[in-house]
Design an enzyme around this catalytic site. Structure first.
Site, short mmCIF file in Angstrom:
data_model
loop_
_atom_site.label_atom_id
_atom_site.label_comp_id
_atom_site.label_asym_id
_atom_site.label_seq_id
_atom_site.Cartn_x
_atom_site.Cartn_y
_atom_site.Cartn_z
N TYR A 16 2.02 -5.58 -7.18
CA TYR A 16 2.76 -5.20 -5.97
C TYR A 16 2.77 -6.35 -4.97
O TYR A 16 3.81 -6.68 -4.41
CB TYR A 16 2.13 -3.94 -5.37
N GLU A 38 4.50 5.89 2.33
CA GLU A 38 3.69 5.82 3.55
C GLU A 38 3.31 7.23 4.03
O GLU A 38 2.18 7.47 4.46
CB GLU A 38 4.44 5.07 4.67
N TRP A 46 -3.48 3.03 -0.53
CA TRP A 46 -2.25 2.49 -1.09
C TRP A 46 -2.34 2.31 -2.60
O TRP A 46 -1.35 2.47 -3.32
CB TRP A 46 -1.89 1.19 -0.40
#
Length: 196
Positions: A16, A38, A46
């Site tokens: 990522y 989010e 995350w």
């Protein structure tokens, strides 16, 4: 090769970081995907969101905000009953609500991308103080944007969450100055502004 320290914990975070995080984003569906993640991440981490991307993609029709804006109670229950899905009805309802608000922004500005990048005058923000070891979790830009999004009906998108989105979509280049992506992104994009 030097990288930001936060991405070194897992392969999914590393990928990522190298391929997405901080790269200037100009695709509305991708903006919505990040905002959806989010919302789902609130109170979690995350790394988990990245691992659940395929589940989110399946549950939320490949992040098609046009479809999501029309979800009914039956669809929401179906999402809740999906194996591996985060079982938060409040977050799922917030995502449906945000899809509706997202469409209103597109109607007004032509795209969500136009809307969000207008807050930085279509420039990437770079901070000198990051090079001196200071870190931020929000700033005046994320404060203004979050306030405006809330007025437009968005949920679960406070200033800290929006700051994360601004980092992810490249409006803020928040790579460590020693990270190989930091200079790459500056070299690829001449439209940036330096903040002290």
């Amino acid at each position: 090769m030097n990288r930001c320290v936060w991405c070194l914990d897992s392969e999914v975070m590393l990928q990522y970081h190298d391929e997405e995080w901080g790269k200037p984003l100009h695709d509305d569906r991708k903006h919505f995907e990040y905002l959806l993640m989010e919302v789902m991440q609130c109170g979690l981490n995350w790394n988990m969101m990245l691992k659940k991307r395929d589940i989110f993609k399946k549950c939320f029709d490949n992040y098609d905000y046009n479809k999501i804006a029309n979800y009914d109670d039956f669809k929401i229950e179906s999402i809740m009953n999906t194996d591996g899905m985060i079982k938060s009805k409040k977050k799922i309802l917030a995502i449906v609500n945000n899809a509706r608000a997202f469409l209103k922004i597109i109607d007004e500005f032509g795209s969500f991308d136009n809307y969000i990048w207008s807050f930085s005058n279509y420039r990437i923000m770079v901070y000198h103080k990051h090079q001196q070891g200071y870190e931020e979790v929000k700033n005046s830009l994320s404060d203004r944007l979050s306030c405006d999004l809330k007025k437009r009906g968005f949920k679960y998108l406070g200033s800290i969450t929006i700051f994360s989105h601004l980092q992810a979509c490249g409006i803020i280049n928040d790579h460590d100055c020693n990270c190989f992506r930091y200079q790459e992104l500056l070299n690829e994009n001449s439209a940036f502004i330096v903040y002290e």
